[in-house]
Design an enzyme around this catalytic site. Structure first.
Site, PDB file in Angstrom:
ATOM      1  N   LYS A 104       0.858  -1.194   0.000  1.00 37.13           N
ATOM      2  CA  LYS A 104       0.000   0.000   0.000  1.00 37.13           C
ATOM      3  C   LYS A 104       0.896   1.246   0.000  1.00 37.13           C
ATOM      4  CE  LYS A 104      -0.226   0.060   5.008  1.00 37.13           C
ATOM      5  NZ  LYS A 104      -0.712  -0.744   6.116  1.00 37.13           N
ATOM      6  N   ARG A 122     -11.195   0.072  14.674  1.00 40.59           N
ATOM      7  CA  ARG A 122     -11.129   0.754  13.382  1.00 40.59           C
ATOM      8  C   ARG A 122     -12.089   0.038  12.427  1.00 40.59           C
ATOM      9  NH1 ARG A 122      -5.376   2.055  10.561  1.00 40.59           N
ATOM     10  NH2 ARG A 122      -5.526  -0.129   9.936  1.00 40.59           N
ATOM     11  N   TYR A 125      14.225  31.768   2.564  1.00 39.59           N
ATOM     12  CA  TYR A 125      13.058  32.562   2.951  1.00 39.59           C
ATOM     13  C   TYR A 125      13.176  33.074   4.374  1.00 39.59           C
ATOM     14  CZ  TYR A 125      10.346  30.813  -1.055  1.00 39.59           C
ATOM     15  OH  TYR A 125       9.881  30.529  -2.290  1.00 39.59           O
ATOM     16  N   MET A 144       9.512  24.398  -1.851  1.00 40.69           N
ATOM     17  CA  MET A 144       8.692  23.418  -2.563  1.00 40.69           C
ATOM     18  C   MET A 144       9.541  22.535  -3.481  1.00 40.69           C
ATOM     19  SD  MET A 144       5.373  24.072  -4.961  1.00 40.69           S
ATOM     20  CE  MET A 144       4.452  24.990  -3.756  1.00 40.69           C
TER      21      MET A 144
HETATM   22  C1  LIG Z   1       0.091  -1.699   6.715  1.00 38.89           C
HETATM   23  C2  LIG Z   1      -0.506  -2.949   7.208  1.00 38.89           C
HETATM   24  C3  LIG Z   1       0.320  -4.058   7.505  1.00 38.89           C
HETATM   25  C4  LIG Z   1       1.826  -4.015   7.419  1.00 38.89           C
HETATM   26  O1  LIG Z   1       2.386  -3.295   8.490  1.00 38.89           O
HETATM   27  P1  LIG Z   1       3.968  -3.205   8.699  1.00 38.89           P
HETATM   28  O2  LIG Z   1       4.116  -2.627  10.052  1.00 38.89           O
HETATM   29  O3  LIG Z   1       4.492  -2.278   7.661  1.00 38.89           O
HETATM   30  O4  LIG Z   1       4.511  -4.568   8.555  1.00 38.89           O
HETATM   31  C5  LIG Z   1      -0.316  -5.227   7.893  1.00 38.89           C
HETATM   32  N1  LIG Z   1      -1.671  -5.296   7.997  1.00 38.89           N
HETATM   33  C6  LIG Z   1      -2.471  -4.254   7.738  1.00 38.89           C
HETATM   34  C7  LIG Z   1      -3.945  -4.402   7.879  1.00 38.89           C
HETATM   35  C8  LIG Z   1      -1.920  -3.047   7.342  1.00 38.89           C
HETATM   36  O5  LIG Z   1      -2.718  -2.007   7.089  1.00 38.89           O
END
Ligand SMILES: *Cc1c(COP(=O)(O)O)cnc(C)c1O
Length: 383
Positions: free
Chosen positions: A36, A135, A275, A323
């Site tokens: 992700k 969550r 700046y 930037m």
């Molecule tokens: C991001 C995530 C992981 C991985 O987490 P790490 O700490 O990077 O290993 C595992 N499970 C879920 C649901 C996540 O969102």
């Protein structure tokens, strides 16, 4: 595409990390590579391509856009699992393309069943259990209803996984909470198996949980940060070292981020640099401009704080990060020329700018710093 900086990804580093993880977690535990956030800023398609070459055949993503990107660069038999957001269209797309997904509320479960019926294809689902993070996930009271649906709609559902996520396994401060989560998960699992429903796999662990709480490994672990060669927290690293004889870090950073000197100039004593008034030269100085700023992911919170390597020396970022540009103090490098290499993350000579060193200069976590790296920076795979 910007060419003012480059990200390099080391295949050999990734191989070492995956080898270490397999050896530590056990051969029977499958690794799902979590990609992700643009593969934690590494570049999702480049990273997935590398990981596939290293034998990874299971990827976890947040949404269907990322799932599509993974699908584009992997073989048919590679599994892709969506852990988070899905629009209604995405549910049909996922089922049609054999992408499995987390189900954490009735609404999504019903939509999955409907789409599966329409497509005449089973939906591959992972039932997410709310164990204490608060969550996403089905609360324990909702489980009997979920069980009933899984039984009555079994022709349209493939019960691929039973999963949960821990609320901070990287810190001992959360020990009680995480232990409670493990207990709740096991209880829910027994509710399912008591009704003759067993998922293909049980998976709960992220990197930190997999390292600190071995019982959370189960059939599969979802590994993000560690495959990239970084520890979830200093604490996780220290607790690992304490159990070991050799005190070396088995992980290797996969990412390198570098740029070059764009311009050099001299500044008089008493002049402000950049700046505003955040930096004043206390003596004559030589400064270099580097074409990297917060739009590329070099946080503004590193103003007057950050360090980069030039000619193997640590140079301080002076003034506020702009930037597209930042200014560094190169007074100690007499031979500096335009075009010389600037290392934001990586090794030069004997010194290294690690990702963790950033969080020492600002309060950004490893995760956040990486995820902010702009998608537009070109990625290159190296050996
Ligand atoms: C991001 C995530 C992981 C991985 O987490 P790490 O700490 O990077 O290993 C595992 N499970 C879920 C649901 C996540 O969102």
């Amino acid at each position: 595409m910007h060419t003012n900086s480059t990200i390099e990804l080391s295949l050999s580093a990734l191989k070492k990390n995956l080898h270490f993880l397999k050896r530590t977690l056990g051969r029977d535990v499958r690794i799902s590579s979590v990609v992700k956030g643009n593969a934690y800023g590494h570049g999702i398609q480049e990273f997935v391509h590398m990981a596939s070459r290293c034998g990874i055949d299971h990827f976890s993503v947040f949404d269907s856009d990322e799932a599509r990107k993974v699908k584009e660069v992997t073989k048919k038999n590679t599994e892709v699992m969506i852990m988070g957001f899905m629009e209604d269209d995405a549910i049909s797309w996922a089922i049609a393309n054999g992408v499995s997904f987390f189900v954490f509320e009735k609404d999504r479960l019903q939509k999955a069943i409907k789409a599966a019926k329409r497509l005449h294809k089973k939906a591959g689902i992972h039932i997410e259990v709310e164990t204490g993070m608060n969550r996403t996930g089905f609360g324990i009271r909702e489980i009997p209803g979920v069980i009933r649906l899984l039984q009555t709609e079994k022709d349209h559902l493939e019960f691929k996984g039973l999963c949960t996520h821990y609320a901070g396994a990287e810190s001992v401060a959360n020990h009680y909470r995480v232990t409670e989560q493990i207990r709740v998960y096991k209880k829910v699992r027994s509710l399912f198996s008591g009704e003759g429903l067993d998922p293909e796999i049980c998976h709960t662990a992220c990197s930190a949980a997999a390292m600190v709480y071995p019982e959370t490994r189960m059939d599969m672990v979802r590994i993000g940060i560690m495959q990239y060669g970084l520890w979830p927290s200093p604490e996780t690293f220290v607790s690992f070292l304490n159990k070991r004889k050799t005190k070396t870090d088995p992980l290797c950073r996969v990412i390198t981020w570098k740029s070059e000197v764009m311009s050099i100039k001299k500044v008089k004593t008493g002049d402000f640099i950049g700046y505003g008034t955040s930096f004043m030269a206390r003596q004559k100085m030589k400064i270099a401009v580097v074409p990297v700023g917060y739009s590329h992911g070099y946080s503004r919170s590193l103003s007057n704080q950050g360090r980069v390597l030039i000619h193997g020396r640590r140079c301080v970022v002076i003034g506020t990060v702009g930037m597209n540009m930042m200014i560094v103090d190169v007074s100690e490098i007499p031979t500096l020329k335009k075009g010389d290499e600037v290392m934001m993350i990586g090794t030069q000579g004997k010194d290294t700018m690690s990702v963790a060193s950033f969080s020492e200069y600002s309060d950004q976590l490893n995760y956040e710093l990486l995820a902010r790296l702009s998608k537009n920076i070109p990625r290159k795979i190296t050996d």
